[in-house]
Each structure stands twice: as C-alpha cells, then as structure tokens.
Design a protein around this motif. Sequence first.
Motif, mmCIF file in Angstrom:
data_model
loop_
_atom_site.group_PDB
_atom_site.id
_atom_site.type_symbol
_atom_site.label_atom_id
_atom_site.label_comp_id
_atom_site.label_asym_id
_atom_site.label_seq_id
_atom_site.Cartn_x
_atom_site.Cartn_y
_atom_site.Cartn_z
ATOM 1 N N VAL A 1 0.887 -1.258 0.220
ATOM 2 C CA VAL A 1 -0.081 -0.002 -0.027
ATOM 3 C C VAL A 1 0.812 1.260 0.025
ATOM 4 C CG1 VAL A 1 -1.652 1.399 1.301
ATOM 5 C CG2 VAL A 1 -1.969 -0.966 0.987
ATOM 6 N N MET A 2 1.749 1.203 0.916
ATOM 7 C CA MET A 2 2.660 2.381 0.969
ATOM 8 C C MET A 2 3.426 2.678 -0.249
ATOM 9 S SD MET A 2 2.303 3.786 3.932
ATOM 10 C CE MET A 2 3.587 5.039 4.057
ATOM 11 N N VAL A 3 3.818 1.674 -1.073
ATOM 12 C CA VAL A 3 4.610 1.873 -2.179
ATOM 13 C C VAL A 3 3.804 2.063 -3.735
ATOM 14 C CG1 VAL A 3 6.300 0.848 -4.066
ATOM 15 C CG2 VAL A 3 6.566 0.421 -1.544
ATOM 16 N N ARG A 4 2.656 1.422 -3.665
ATOM 17 C CA ARG A 4 1.669 1.444 -4.678
ATOM 18 C C ARG A 4 0.555 2.335 -4.717
ATOM 19 N NH1 ARG A 4 2.727 -3.713 -6.937
ATOM 20 N NH2 ARG A 4 5.000 -3.946 -6.758
ATOM 21 N N PHE B 1 -2.453 8.076 -0.891
ATOM 22 C CA PHE B 1 -3.609 8.527 -0.300
ATOM 23 C C PHE B 1 -3.461 9.554 0.710
ATOM 24 C CE2 PHE B 1 -1.498 4.970 1.874
ATOM 25 C CZ PHE B 1 -1.220 5.466 3.161
ATOM 26 N N TRP B 2 -4.168 10.272 1.298
ATOM 27 C CA TRP B 2 -4.271 11.442 2.083
ATOM 28 C C TRP B 2 -3.650 10.723 3.304
ATOM 29 C CZ3 TRP B 2 -5.805 13.200 6.948
ATOM 30 C CH2 TRP B 2 -5.693 14.526 7.109
ATOM 31 N N GLY B 3 -2.617 11.367 3.932
ATOM 32 C CA GLY B 3 -2.103 10.982 5.217
ATOM 33 C C GLY B 3 -1.226 9.931 5.187
ATOM 34 N N LYS B 4 -0.451 9.593 3.575
ATOM 35 C CA LYS B 4 0.344 8.896 3.584
ATOM 36 C C LYS B 4 1.796 9.111 4.397
ATOM 37 C CE LYS B 4 3.093 6.519 -0.222
ATOM 38 N NZ LYS B 4 3.009 6.292 -1.691
ATOM 39 N N ARG B 5 2.217 10.230 4.239
ATOM 40 C CA ARG B 5 3.542 10.488 4.953
ATOM 41 C C ARG B 5 3.383 10.318 6.524
ATOM 42 N NH1 ARG B 5 5.537 16.138 2.154
ATOM 43 N NH2 ARG B 5 7.301 15.767 3.559
ATOM 44 N N PHE B 6 2.084 10.618 7.008
ATOM 45 C CA PHE B 6 1.899 10.230 8.519
ATOM 46 C C PHE B 6 2.067 9.016 8.662
ATOM 47 C CE2 PHE B 6 -1.062 9.732 11.835
ATOM 48 C CZ PHE B 6 -0.463 10.316 12.704
ATOM 49 N N VAL B 7 1.508 7.955 7.916
ATOM 50 C CA VAL B 7 1.483 6.788 8.238
ATOM 51 C C VAL B 7 2.973 6.288 8.143
ATOM 52 C CG1 VAL B 7 1.030 4.320 7.216
ATOM 53 C CG2 VAL B 7 -0.947 6.359 7.495
ATOM 54 N N ASN B 8 3.876 6.805 7.053
ATOM 55 C CA ASN B 8 5.186 6.649 6.768
ATOM 56 C C ASN B 8 5.725 6.721 8.068
ATOM 57 O OD1 ASN B 8 7.180 5.381 5.290
ATOM 58 N ND2 ASN B 8 7.751 7.224 4.734
ATOM 59 N N GLY B 9 5.696 7.811 8.523
ATOM 60 C CA GLY B 9 6.360 8.250 9.834
ATOM 61 C C GLY B 9 6.202 7.291 11.221
ATOM 62 N N ILE B 10 4.776 7.083 11.026
ATOM 63 C CA ILE B 10 4.484 6.259 12.399
ATOM 64 C C ILE B 10 4.711 4.820 12.481
ATOM 65 C CG2 ILE B 10 1.995 5.222 12.277
ATOM 66 C CD1 ILE B 10 0.992 7.382 13.879
ATOM 67 N N CYS C 1 8.041 -4.767 6.753
ATOM 68 C CA CYS C 1 7.486 -3.628 6.044
ATOM 69 C C CYS C 1 8.785 -2.819 5.479
ATOM 70 C CB CYS C 1 6.611 -2.845 6.520
ATOM 71 S SG CYS C 1 6.213 -1.294 6.026
ATOM 72 N N ARG C 2 9.821 -2.460 6.319
ATOM 73 C CA ARG C 2 10.778 -1.530 6.084
ATOM 74 C C ARG C 2 11.700 -2.430 4.912
ATOM 75 N NH1 ARG C 2 8.945 2.952 5.789
ATOM 76 N NH2 ARG C 2 8.800 4.099 7.765
ATOM 77 N N GLU C 3 11.900 -3.620 5.078
ATOM 78 C CA GLU C 3 12.702 -4.271 4.267
ATOM 79 C C GLU C 3 11.940 -4.221 2.830
ATOM 80 O OE1 GLU C 3 15.896 -5.705 4.483
ATOM 81 O OE2 GLU C 3 15.769 -5.016 6.455
ATOM 82 N N LEU C 4 10.801 -4.433 2.861
ATOM 83 C CA LEU C 4 10.135 -4.738 1.477
ATOM 84 C C LEU C 4 9.914 -3.562 0.696
ATOM 85 C CD1 LEU C 4 7.114 -7.281 2.130
ATOM 86 C CD2 LEU C 4 9.473 -7.610 1.205
ATOM 87 N N MET C 5 9.597 -2.250 1.489
ATOM 88 C CA MET C 5 9.230 -1.138 0.607
ATOM 89 C C MET C 5 10.338 -0.694 -0.357
ATOM 90 S SD MET C 5 7.376 1.072 3.281
ATOM 91 C CE MET C 5 7.639 2.550 2.288
ATOM 92 N N PRO C 6 11.671 -0.582 -0.154
ATOM 93 C CA PRO C 6 12.552 -0.245 -1.096
ATOM 94 C C PRO C 6 12.608 -1.009 -2.437
ATOM 95 C CG PRO C 6 13.856 -0.658 1.001
ATOM 96 C CD PRO C 6 12.177 -0.861 1.331
ATOM 97 N N LYS D 1 9.559 -0.929 -4.425
ATOM 98 C CA LYS D 1 9.617 0.441 -5.357
ATOM 99 C C LYS D 1 10.440 0.001 -6.284
ATOM 100 C CE LYS D 1 9.264 4.330 -3.145
ATOM 101 N NZ LYS D 1 9.255 5.410 -2.106
ATOM 102 N N GLU D 2 11.718 -0.591 -6.081
ATOM 103 C CA GLU D 2 12.573 -0.541 -7.104
ATOM 104 C C GLU D 2 12.361 -1.632 -8.390
ATOM 105 O OE1 GLU D 2 16.456 -2.554 -6.393
ATOM 106 O OE2 GLU D 2 16.565 -2.847 -8.436
ATOM 107 N N MET D 3 11.451 -2.485 -7.829
ATOM 108 C CA MET D 3 10.766 -3.583 -8.693
ATOM 109 C C MET D 3 9.927 -2.980 -9.784
ATOM 110 S SD MET D 3 9.670 -7.385 -7.777
ATOM 111 C CE MET D 3 7.828 -7.220 -7.379
#
Lengths: 298, 354
Positions: free
Chosen positions: A110-113, A116-125, A182-187, A190-192
């Motif tokens: 969800v974070m990569v693809r 949505f509103w508040g995405k940066r907030f979720v990313n921080g949290i 989550c943190r391992e998968l995100m980059p 994104k790259e894929m």
Amino acid sequence: MITPFSRMKAFAAEPTVGKSTVYPQLRRVRNSGRPNLARGVLIAIVLIYVTALIVVPVMALFPKAFSNGIGASWDAITSINALLALRLTFILAVAAVVVNTIFGIVLAMVMVRQNFWGKRFVNGIIDLPFVVSPVIVGFMFLVLFGRGGWLAPTADFIGIKVAFSWPGMMLATIFVSLPFVCRELMPVLKEMGIEHEQAAYTLGATRWQTFWRVTLPGVRRALLYGITLTFARAMGEFGAILIVGGAIAGKTETSTLFIFRSLDNRQYVAAYSTALILALISFVVLASLELVKRKQRE
Amino acid sequence: MSVLVKNLVKKFGAFGAVNGASFEIKEGDLAALLGPSGAGKSTILRVIAGLEKPDSGLVQLDGVDASNLSPQKRGVGFVFQNYALFKHMTIANNIAFGLAVRKTPKKETEDRVKELLNLVKLEGYGNHYPSQLSGGQRQRVALARALAPRPKVMLLDEPFGALDAQVRQELREWIRRLHDEVHVTSIFVTHDQEEALEISDRIVVLNKGLVEQIGTPKELYDHPATAFVASFIGPVNMLRGEAARGMATVGGGMKFELPGSGSQTDGSVAVFIRPYDFDLSRSRNAGASVQAKIQRVMTIGGNVKLNLSLNDGHTIEVQVGRDYFETLLVGPGDDVWVTPKVVKVFSQEGEAKS
C-alpha cells in the motif's frame, strides 16, 4: 532494563545478518587495489570489532553455563519453568512473525503502490516501534487494557484478559517488531516497479496468481531478511513484555524474563544455560537464512 | 486479429498524451507506431493491451469492443521495452508462465516451450536465468514468453530501444522473418523512422497524440500527407517561404517554380525536397535553377553528398551520382546551379498543397 545477556544476543543477531545479506558484493571489494597496509588495518579493525563485541561475550557464556557440569545445565534448562518460558518465547515470536509478515506485506504494498491522504503521516508512524522504549510500549498496553483502560471494557466483553496475560504480551511483541518486514520490503518493491506484474497480467495471470508467482518471489530475499529480524527481535524482547505481562513464573514468563529472574535468585547455571540456548537459536536462524540465500544464488 | 483504435484520448494530469487518435491495423500486418518521444505511441499501445484506461475513445479487437476487457482477457502479447522478464525464474519457466497460469497440461507446456526456444534460437538456454543472458537474448525470451499462450495480437514497446546498433539491426531483420513465419498481427512502437520503414507493412505516424498519416512505407515516403510526415520520414531539405501565382519564394528571394503549378493557394509555405531530387549543373539551365556554393563534399560509395549554401545563407543537402559529379569538375568553394526535380509544398498549417 536489559540484561547483559539479552543485549549480547541482539548483537549476535543483527550486524552479521546485515552485512552478509544486503551487501553480497562485499566479497568482490577485496581486490580493489587499495594499498596493502590500509587494507590490512581495515580488516584488522573489523575483526577486532566483531570479536570483541560478538564472539567474546558469546564464548563467555559457555564456561559459565557448564560450570556445574553438563548434567546440571541440562536439568536447569529442562526445568518446568524454563521450558514453559521457552515455549512462550516461541509462541510470541511465531505470532509476531505471522502477523507482521502478512501485515508488513500489505503495508509495504500500500505504501509503495498507493497514494492517499495522510500517507506521509503513516510512513512516519511505522517507525514508532523503533524509537519508543519497549518499557513505554508495555506501559501503553497496560494503560489501554488495565483496570479502567479505554479498551478494557472491549476486551472484557470479548472475554480476553489482556493485561498481565499472554495476549497482552503478544500485542506488545507484535508492536515492537512491526517495522522490520515492511521496511525491508518497501525499497525492494519500489525498485521492482509494476512492469513485471503487468507482464504477468498480459500473459493471463490473475492478480492473485501474479502476487504469488511474480511479486512475492521477486521480493523473497528482503522478505526472508525481514522475517528473520522480526523473529530475532521478538525472541529478545524484555521490557515491554515484563511490564504488560508481569513476569509470572510459569505463566507470563518468557526466556529472557526467566534469565533475569534466575540471575536475581543467583541461579547462574540456569541463567547462563538459557542465554546460551537463545543465542544458539539465533545462530540457527541466521545460519538457515544464509543457507537459503546460498541455494538461491546457484 | 484486426485492431481498431477510434478517437482515443488519454490525459496524464494536464498533459494530453493521446488526443483523439484513430487508426486500424489489419489482420496479419506488422505495423509500426512511429513518432517522436511524447507523441503518445507507448500510451496507445498500453491502452490496446488494457494496461491503461483511456479517458475516452474505443479499442476494438476483431471488431469487438474491448473497453471492458481486462488485460488477461484480451489475448494480446506484450513485450516491454526493458523486457520485464521474471528474474527468479529460468528461461523455460519464463516462457511457460502464460501456460502455467492457465493450468495447461505439463506435456503440452513442455512441448510448447521447446518449440519456442527453437523459434527464438535459444535452444539449450532453458535452464539459464535472465541475468545470464545478453540484451538481444533477453529480448528474444520476452518475445517467446509473449508468444507462448498464442496471442492474437503482439504489442512491442520500443523492442530495439535498449540494444546496441548491431544487435538492433540483426534483431530487426529477424523479427520481420519471424513475423512472416508466425503471422500474428503485430504492432510495435518506435521513434526510429528507418526501423519502421525497413520492417513494417504499415506505419502509423503520430505527433502530439494525433495520427498524422497512415500508410505503407512507400506511400509515406513518396506522398507525405503533412509537413510533419515529410520532415520526419527520410532525409529532406525544408525551406520556408511564400507562394504566389505558382511560384514559391523561399529563403529570402530564391524562387522555385512549382511543378504542377496552379493548384496552390497563396500564403506562407514550407517546401520539402529530398537530397537526391536535385539536378546539379555548372550553368543555369531552367527557370527553377538557383545558384549555390559548394561547402563540403562527402563521397559515400557510389554517391556524393554535398552541402551547399544558398545566397541567403541557408544550407541544403544534395546527393548525386559519383560518376556524374566527377564530370562536373567542381569542388568546395565553387558555384553550381541546382534545380529541384520533385518538390513537396505544404502550407504553414501543414496540409499538402502539391
């Protein structure tokens, strides 16, 4: 509150995985044409660092653990409380792995693809569990589910005892190990990019088939790494589950809590032997990860 | 399967990638979508595949509206610019993917994979991984993978874009031969006019999200419908100027008598002349002749390419036979007279006038 032993284990688990998984190209650097002296000094620093911080403390466990003979050690780790503690440690770690793997994959996708509103907030949290002290995490859950807590009526209604009980410890363990997958998968996700998935669609694969056959295998290394870290972190947890579980022997006592209590009661053989067991489990997990990686590389 | 695209519009934010494009590709053709970058070629291809949803307009596959069909159901094979091979699968498993997801029997899958490996000349590479292959080989795997489920249309996005020049040339000819063998309707995207001219049956020239012209390579080359097509396809000299009473005055006072004169309306015009559509002589020999100074002479095989400067400072490129050029006994710095033999004149709005 971290005992010297749980800290040791944490060290044993993290840096070694980090270097060998993420930077397989380290091997090739050896012939980079650096002056011999500088290279020698660098290698010496690395060896001394690793030996001092990882090998020596782990080795120190052995004589202490077997100071009264192997029989005594065996008795200590097969005592009913030691076994119950080990079982609870396992249950919590497996629960954390299962929940955080599923949730971590969903979260990362969800974070990569999605936008949505508040995405940066979720990313921080998402990183919150990394920065909040485990003791405070345990306290948070205690406040939420303890006497007069916001969620206490809900838990009572469902019929689950959360505070001073294993469900609370499970929540705390899941919480502290949440970011890893989550943190391992995100980059990597994104790259894929999405082209592989689109290729699968044009070849007739459904979304479900594409996820299992293309997306997930594409990120399997990062996923495996995230799962390993989650497992190691969950096994080593101390503060949060001490507060929320109350460390009741035979009931809400995990192996780390058992070690702590054994030290307190001057039962050193039990403490050292259990610490050794935990270190061993971490080692086995690491070794199997390495093995799987090597098999994939063929 | 025939492909019909009608009034296709697709915007990305404020940018209109496709602005009402329409064309039809006949069953069994190898067609090119040709245009500069940003012309909307790839977007159209992705809309045909169902990977992109158009804002409006229609895509028909075999006369049936495909608007509500998912990419899975369209029966198209798509070859991505960067191949998008599945890195964790062997070449054989990559090719088998489209069959595996359809639960094709094992024997049948194996046979088909073997057949395709042969077709793309990669026998013996079945157990390799994509990372072990060269760019050209990967491209062929991507083709085989897309062909495996027997698509009715093949869509190729800049299929030669990521390859070096020699491999590109080989693969280009090979794709043409492959198409003649397999004979599945194919559409490929390219910004390279030479590539399009060389291998396609039909070319759709796109510019700014609109179709400029559709035709065979020969039609586009000999009868460009717009100034854009004339300038984009093949080497050409473009001269701007004014038309009045059958005479085009271009480049500050240089006059061309327009062949087939009388049909032109007056106004500002762009004149297009191919380098080999000039006569060259040492003296004035016709009304349309203009004087020019030789700047540079390049001998290329049997031909001579000349850079000539006109007296208004414009430079034109002229190509003549080497044998003929040598009879003129001229060289750099000398004056010659050039006479255009075939001229295309477009009004500044871009429509053909002659």
